[in-house]
Design a protein around this motif. Structure first.
Motif, mmCIF file in Angstrom:
data_model
loop_
_atom_site.group_PDB
_atom_site.id
_atom_site.type_symbol
_atom_site.label_atom_id
_atom_site.label_comp_id
_atom_site.label_asym_id
_atom_site.label_seq_id
_atom_site.Cartn_x
_atom_site.Cartn_y
_atom_site.Cartn_z
ATOM 1 N N LEU A 6 25.226 -7.964 -10.404
ATOM 2 C CA LEU A 6 24.776 -7.233 -11.599
ATOM 3 C C LEU A 6 24.393 -5.800 -11.233
ATOM 4 C CD1 LEU A 6 22.399 -9.795 -13.378
ATOM 5 C CD2 LEU A 6 24.724 -9.197 -14.038
ATOM 6 N N ALA A 7 23.657 -5.654 -10.144
ATOM 7 C CA ALA A 7 23.212 -4.322 -9.728
ATOM 8 C C ALA A 7 24.399 -3.431 -9.366
ATOM 9 C CB ALA A 7 22.246 -4.440 -8.549
ATOM 10 N N ALA A 8 25.346 -3.980 -8.625
ATOM 11 C CA ALA A 8 26.521 -3.185 -8.256
ATOM 12 C C ALA A 8 27.292 -2.739 -9.486
ATOM 13 C CB ALA A 8 27.413 -3.997 -7.315
ATOM 14 N N LYS A 9 27.451 -3.636 -10.447
ATOM 15 C CA LYS A 9 28.187 -3.284 -11.671
ATOM 16 C C LYS A 9 27.408 -2.248 -12.486
ATOM 17 C CE LYS A 9 30.722 -5.030 -15.567
ATOM 18 N NZ LYS A 9 31.076 -6.130 -16.418
ATOM 19 N N ALA A 10 26.098 -2.423 -12.589
ATOM 20 C CA ALA A 10 25.276 -1.476 -13.344
ATOM 21 C C ALA A 10 25.342 -0.086 -12.732
ATOM 22 C CB ALA A 10 23.829 -1.966 -13.393
ATOM 23 N N ILE A 11 25.273 -0.019 -11.412
ATOM 24 C CA ILE A 11 25.329 1.278 -10.731
ATOM 25 C C ILE A 11 26.707 1.905 -10.883
ATOM 26 C CG2 ILE A 11 25.271 2.330 -8.432
ATOM 27 C CD1 ILE A 11 22.844 0.362 -7.915
ATOM 28 N N LYS A 12 27.718 1.085 -10.861
ATOM 29 C CA LYS A 12 29.075 1.600 -11.097
ATOM 30 C C LYS A 12 29.193 2.132 -12.533
ATOM 31 C CE LYS A 12 33.906 0.228 -11.146
ATOM 32 N NZ LYS A 12 34.832 -0.896 -11.167
ATOM 33 N N ASN A 13 28.600 1.413 -13.492
ATOM 34 C CA ASN A 13 28.696 1.798 -14.906
ATOM 35 C C ASN A 13 27.884 3.039 -15.240
ATOM 36 O OD1 ASN A 13 30.346 -0.385 -15.419
ATOM 37 N ND2 ASN A 13 28.734 -1.651 -16.299
ATOM 38 N N ASN A 14 26.690 3.177 -14.644
ATOM 39 C CA ASN A 14 25.833 4.295 -15.031
ATOM 40 C C ASN A 14 24.828 4.632 -13.920
ATOM 41 O OD1 ASN A 14 24.321 6.225 -16.370
ATOM 42 N ND2 ASN A 14 24.479 5.162 -18.329
ATOM 43 N N PRO A 15 25.297 5.196 -12.830
ATOM 44 C CA PRO A 15 24.384 5.503 -11.720
ATOM 45 C C PRO A 15 23.295 6.506 -12.099
ATOM 46 C CG PRO A 15 26.526 6.540 -11.382
ATOM 47 C CD PRO A 15 26.666 5.621 -12.565
ATOM 48 N N ASP A 16 23.618 7.459 -12.959
ATOM 49 C CA ASP A 16 22.644 8.491 -13.326
ATOM 50 C C ASP A 16 21.437 7.906 -14.052
ATOM 51 O OD1 ASP A 16 24.236 10.400 -12.164
ATOM 52 O OD2 ASP A 16 25.230 10.947 -14.039
ATOM 53 N N LYS A 17 21.659 6.934 -14.892
ATOM 54 C CA LYS A 17 20.555 6.318 -15.638
ATOM 55 C C LYS A 17 19.611 5.573 -14.687
ATOM 56 C CE LYS A 17 19.676 4.886 -20.125
ATOM 57 N NZ LYS A 17 19.855 5.750 -21.250
ATOM 58 N N ILE A 18 20.185 4.923 -13.691
ATOM 59 C CA ILE A 18 19.361 4.200 -12.723
ATOM 60 C C ILE A 18 18.601 5.190 -11.834
ATOM 61 C CG2 ILE A 18 19.393 2.581 -10.776
ATOM 62 C CD1 ILE A 18 21.767 1.210 -12.304
ATOM 63 N N LEU A 19 19.265 6.255 -11.400
ATOM 64 C CA LEU A 19 18.570 7.283 -10.620
ATOM 65 C C LEU A 19 17.425 7.903 -11.414
ATOM 66 C CD1 LEU A 19 21.406 9.218 -8.751
ATOM 67 C CD2 LEU A 19 19.560 7.865 -7.734
ATOM 68 N N GLU A 20 17.670 8.145 -12.678
ATOM 69 C CA GLU A 20 16.633 8.708 -13.543
ATOM 70 C C GLU A 20 15.416 7.781 -13.590
ATOM 71 O OE1 GLU A 20 16.323 9.414 -18.293
ATOM 72 O OE2 GLU A 20 18.136 10.160 -17.318
ATOM 73 N N LYS A 21 15.660 6.483 -13.718
ATOM 74 C CA LYS A 21 14.559 5.515 -13.752
ATOM 75 C C LYS A 21 13.843 5.470 -12.405
ATOM 76 C CE LYS A 21 11.907 2.462 -15.457
ATOM 77 N NZ LYS A 21 10.898 2.944 -16.400
ATOM 78 N N LEU A 22 14.601 5.498 -11.324
ATOM 79 C CA LEU A 22 13.998 5.403 -9.993
ATOM 80 C C LEU A 22 13.110 6.615 -9.659
ATOM 81 C CD1 LEU A 22 16.969 3.779 -8.088
ATOM 82 C CD2 LEU A 22 14.666 2.804 -8.331
ATOM 83 N N LYS A 23 13.311 7.721 -10.349
ATOM 84 C CA LYS A 23 12.426 8.881 -10.160
ATOM 85 C C LYS A 23 10.988 8.549 -10.580
ATOM 86 C CE LYS A 23 15.905 12.467 -10.834
ATOM 87 N NZ LYS A 23 16.391 13.517 -11.741
ATOM 88 N N GLU A 24 10.834 7.545 -11.424
ATOM 89 C CA GLU A 24 9.516 7.151 -11.934
ATOM 90 C C GLU A 24 8.837 6.096 -11.057
ATOM 91 O OE1 GLU A 24 10.252 5.587 -15.838
ATOM 92 O OE2 GLU A 24 11.394 7.346 -16.442
ATOM 93 N N LYS A 25 9.431 5.765 -9.924
ATOM 94 C CA LYS A 25 8.915 4.666 -9.098
ATOM 95 C C LYS A 25 7.441 4.873 -8.770
ATOM 96 C CE LYS A 25 10.339 6.298 -4.531
ATOM 97 N NZ LYS A 25 11.047 7.525 -4.644
ATOM 98 N N PRO A 26 6.707 3.778 -8.676
ATOM 99 C CA PRO A 26 5.274 3.884 -8.382
ATOM 100 C C PRO A 26 5.027 4.349 -6.947
ATOM 101 C CG PRO A 26 5.967 1.586 -8.436
ATOM 102 C CD PRO A 26 7.158 2.408 -8.844
ATOM 103 N N LYS A 27 3.783 4.694 -6.694
ATOM 104 C CA LYS A 27 3.358 5.087 -5.349
ATOM 105 C C LYS A 27 2.568 3.929 -4.748
ATOM 106 C CE LYS A 27 3.177 9.960 -6.605
ATOM 107 N NZ LYS A 27 4.218 9.767 -7.588
ATOM 108 N N ILE A 28 2.482 3.909 -3.443
ATOM 109 C CA ILE A 28 1.837 2.797 -2.736
ATOM 110 C C ILE A 28 0.417 2.536 -3.245
ATOM 111 C CG2 ILE A 28 0.957 4.176 -0.810
ATOM 112 C CD1 ILE A 28 2.556 0.711 -0.429
ATOM 113 N N LYS A 29 -0.297 3.576 -3.659
ATOM 114 C CA LYS A 29 -1.683 3.429 -4.122
ATOM 115 C C LYS A 29 -1.777 2.873 -5.552
ATOM 116 C CE LYS A 29 -2.053 8.259 -5.592
ATOM 117 N NZ LYS A 29 -1.812 8.080 -6.986
ATOM 118 N N ASP A 30 -0.663 2.827 -6.256
ATOM 119 C CA ASP A 30 -0.691 2.353 -7.644
ATOM 120 C C ASP A 30 -1.015 0.863 -7.714
ATOM 121 O OD1 ASP A 30 -0.185 4.823 -8.837
ATOM 122 O OD2 ASP A 30 1.984 4.572 -8.710
ATOM 123 N N SER A 31 -1.494 0.458 -8.861
ATOM 124 C CA SER A 31 -1.930 -0.929 -9.052
ATOM 125 C C SER A 31 -0.762 -1.909 -9.027
ATOM 126 C CB SER A 31 -2.650 -1.062 -10.404
ATOM 127 O OG SER A 31 -1.712 -0.926 -11.461
#
Length: 124
Positions: A6-31
């Protein structure tokens, strides 16, 4: 396992959308809750972008169980670090147009299972 495909297909279909989401990733100190919420959103996004409607229905049915378990899982710093490593590996793979997404996701799933079992063994 279904999810690496699923992940490989999603990244093939729309890598930019996933990269955009990953920019919001939490930091180690987050809850643990913030980690769980972000991870859920990412998993749902990947599942949607894979265009696998059956998998999306299954994921949505597991939402409550997911949050019960991941809020516990993400209370451990080692688990947060492993997850952040996964997010960074995904970012690198997407930016480098890697064909290795299946392996990245599969290895992360296996590591997460080991970390979960370790957590469960420490509870007893």
């Amino acid at each position: 396992y279904l999810y690496p495909k699923l992940a490989a297909k999603a990244i093939k279909n729309n890598p930019d959308k996933i990269l955009e989401k990953l920019k919001e990733k939490p930091k180690i100190k987050d809850s643990a809750n913030k980690f769980a919420f972000f991870d859920w959103e990412l998993q749902i996004l990947i599942t949607k972008l894979s265009q696998n409607h059956i998998a999306l229905m299954i994921f949505n049915d597991l939402k409550e169980v997911y949050f019960l378990n991941t809020t516990l899982y993400f209370q451990i710093a080692e688990n947060k670090k492993a997850t952040l490593k996964y997010y960074n590996n995904l970012i690198d793979a997407i930016k480098n147009h890697s064909k290795n997404i299946n392996n990245i996701v599969l290895e992360t799933m296996q590591e997460s299972i080991e970390l979960w079992l370790k957590l469960q063994n420490n509870k007893t």
